[in-house]
Design a protein around this motif. Structure first.
Motif, PDB file in Angstrom:
ATOM      1  N   UNK A 252       0.827  -1.222   0.000  1.00 33.26           N
ATOM      2  CA  UNK A 252       0.000   0.000   0.000  1.00 33.26           C
ATOM      3  C   UNK A 252       0.857   1.267   0.000  1.00 33.26           C
ATOM      4  N   UNK A 253       1.957   1.243  -0.743  1.00 31.41           N
ATOM      5  CA  UNK A 253       2.873   2.379  -0.790  1.00 31.41           C
ATOM      6  C   UNK A 253       2.876   3.092  -2.145  1.00 31.41           C
ATOM      7  N   UNK A 254       2.038   2.652  -3.074  1.00 30.34           N
ATOM      8  CA  UNK A 254       2.012   3.273  -4.394  1.00 30.34           C
ATOM      9  C   UNK A 254       1.159   4.538  -4.392  1.00 30.34           C
ATOM     10  N   UNK A 255       1.448   5.419  -5.318  1.00 24.30           N
ATOM     11  CA  UNK A 255       0.658   6.637  -5.476  1.00 24.30           C
ATOM     12  C   UNK A 255      -0.717   6.270  -6.024  1.00 24.30           C
ATOM     13  N   UNK A 256      -1.698   7.168  -5.931  1.00 23.32           N
ATOM     14  CA  UNK A 256      -3.024   6.864  -6.500  1.00 23.32           C
ATOM     15  C   UNK A 256      -2.963   6.509  -7.984  1.00 23.32           C
ATOM     16  N   UNK A 257      -2.101   7.179  -8.733  1.00 22.90           N
ATOM     17  CA  UNK A 257      -1.970   6.894 -10.155  1.00 22.90           C
ATOM     18  C   UNK A 257      -1.385   5.502 -10.378  1.00 22.90           C
ATOM     19  N   UNK A 373       2.480   6.739 -14.866  1.00 18.87           N
ATOM     20  CA  UNK A 373       3.085   7.970 -14.343  1.00 18.87           C
ATOM     21  C   UNK A 373       4.254   8.425 -15.219  1.00 18.87           C
ATOM     22  N   UNK A 374       4.523   9.704 -15.210  1.00 21.64           N
ATOM     23  CA  UNK A 374       5.635  10.224 -16.000  1.00 21.64           C
ATOM     24  C   UNK A 374       6.961   9.613 -15.547  1.00 21.64           C
ATOM     25  N   UNK A 375       7.062   9.302 -14.246  1.00 27.00           N
ATOM     26  CA  UNK A 375       8.303   8.695 -13.742  1.00 27.00           C
ATOM     27  C   UNK A 375       8.526   7.321 -14.380  1.00 27.00           C
ATOM     28  N   UNK A 376       7.444   6.578 -14.588  1.00 18.78           N
ATOM     29  CA  UNK A 376       7.559   5.277 -15.239  1.00 18.78           C
ATOM     30  C   UNK A 376       7.898   5.454 -16.710  1.00 18.78           C
ATOM     31  N   UNK A 377       7.258   6.415 -17.356  1.00 16.30           N
ATOM     32  CA  UNK A 377       7.508   6.651 -18.780  1.00 16.30           C
ATOM     33  C   UNK A 377       8.979   6.996 -19.019  1.00 16.30           C
ATOM     34  N   UNK A 378       9.577   7.722 -18.073  1.00 15.06           N
ATOM     35  CA  UNK A 378      10.986   8.121 -18.231  1.00 15.06           C
ATOM     36  C   UNK A 378      11.937   6.942 -18.142  1.00 15.06           C
TER      37      UNK A 378
END
Length: 427
Positions: A252-257, A373-378
């Motif tokens: 349960x540590x992930x962001x809502x996105x 998320x943009x962090x994943x896309x990067x």
């Protein structure tokens, strides 16, 4: 019989392209681009109408929803409309009037040595500073996805916005690009063929736009053509969660996105889509046997995905039949089999090369990559432009078709920034 060029006849003789007679349209594929006019054989049109009128309905549950598939009352309405009202010749005339069609034969790299016949549309801008743009559709689309956006791209409303020479091919096995009859034509090989197409047209440098398999092909071809493919704009830039993401999700540590995206992958509303992929990547011919014989079955098969991926949009029966026809004319097997090739390449599991070229990402609500998320896309690309639309903005899986103005504005924004998109190489 199909009107074929001597070049393609020789190819058939040399390589055993035994399925060419099943295209059901007149075509001439040579070693350079030439004009093409869509003309589907009348006997095929008549046979298709006859089949729609004899559709055998399933006895299904007394329920209005789509839990088990397309309800029989919907299928029955499609069948009546197709038999009694749909006029392919009217659609065909409009497609010929609205688009500048061409055919050619392209070649991939050493891993696939067979010639690849292609159909494409090519609309050139009157602007001297226009940028060549390769527009690639996905499944179950065709070149037709570019219909609403092509004029916006070639002739933007003012000169401060970038203009484009638009090249929109049918992927092999889709629309009027004949399906391969030999294994091995994967996304990478298709990309190599599309680079050959752009070179044939005199575009040694170009940009790319695509969603679904169109985006996947651009990503896969990016390391092969680091100088030619200048930058890409994707409206489906999928990124698979890694083990760390999944562990954070479990804790349960992930962001809502992140939570929304990972939850989607296990949601019952999405698992049936993955089941479709599993069938298509495993035994595409087995699926195609029934779908080739029944135009209504093919229409229902593709509609389940189209419906789920376009929330807020009601497809008209006329639209659905046209989309179905464009891939039914030559038969759906080639388009289904792309999943088997993509699986071989690891694309269905999210294995993509890192895109070093500038990447623009646009996300529309309802599409599979909406919550990436943009962090994943990067992790998988040099992201220099990122736009996530609010749920009230129509677009889903087919923004070029459903909301061309919105996607055009993203094209103008991304490629209007010459440094961020690297299009300064054109000036």
């Amino acid at each position: 019989m199909i009107a074929l060029s001597l070049t393609l006849v020789a190819s058939i003789a040399a390589h055993g392209v035994h399925a060419a007679q099943h295209l059901n349209f007149d075509a001439d594929f040579t070693d350079k681009p030439q004009p093409f006019t869509i003309h589907v054989h009348q006997d095929f049109i008549d046979d298709t109408k006859a089949k729609t009128g004899k559709t055998r309905l399933s006895t299904d549950l007394d329920q209005p929803d789509f839990d088990d598939g397309v309800p029989s009352h919907v299928v029955s309405a499609w069948s009546r409309y197709w038999e009694d009202e749909y006029d392919w010749r009217t659609v065909e005339r409009a497609l010929n009037d609205d688009f500048e069609h061409f055919t050619t034969t392209v070649h991939a790299g050493e891993n696939y040595t067979y010639p690849i016949p292609l159909h494409f549309v090519h609309h050139q801008s009157k602007r001297s500073d226009a940028i060549p743009l390769l527009f690639l559709h996905g499944w179950p689309g065709t070149f037709h996805e570019v219909a609403g956006i092509i004029d916006l791209l070639t002739s933007p409303p003012n000169d401060t916005l970038p203009a484009f020479h638009v090249v929109a091919p049918d992927l092999p096995g889709f629309g009027f690009s004949p399906a391969p009859t030999h294994p091995g034509l994967g996304l990478r090989e298709m990309g190599q063929g599309f680079n050959d197409l752009m070179n044939q047209l005199g575009y040694t440098k170009y940009v790319g736009q695509g969603g679904d398999f169109g985006s996947h092909i651009l990503r896969v071809m990016s390391p092969d053509f680091p100088d030619s493919l200048v930058s890409i704009l994707s409206n489906l830039f999928n990124v698979t969660p890694n083990s760390t993401d999944l562990q954070r999700f479990a804790n349960n540590q992930t962001t809502p996105e992140e939570t929304a995206l990972i939850s989607l992958l296990t949601d019952p509303g999405f698992t049936w889509t993955k089941a479709y992929w599993d069938i298509e990547k495993s035994v595409p011919l087995q699926v195609a046997i029934g779908l080739t014989d029944s135009p209504i079955a093919w229409m229902a098969w593709q509609y389940m995905g189209m419906r789920m991926m376009t929330p807020g949009y009601e497809w008209s029966t006329e639209q659905l039949i046209t989309w179905s026809m464009l891939n039914y004319i030559q038969g759906p097997y080639g388009g289904l089999r792309i999943y088997k090739e993509a699986n071989r390449e690891g694309v269905l599991d999210g294995f993509f090369p890192f895109v070093k070229q500038p990447v623009g990402v646009v996300k529309y609500f309802g599409d599979a990559g909406y919550d990436v998320p943009i962090e994943w896309a990067r992790r998988q690309g040099n992201i220099t432009f990122f736009s996530k639309k609010t749920p009230d903005v129509l677009g889903g899986h087919f923004p070029a078709f459903l909301n061309p103005q919105s996607l055009a504005e993203d094209c103008w924004a991304f490629w209007g920034n010459k440094t961020a998109s690297r299009v300064d190489v054109f000036y």
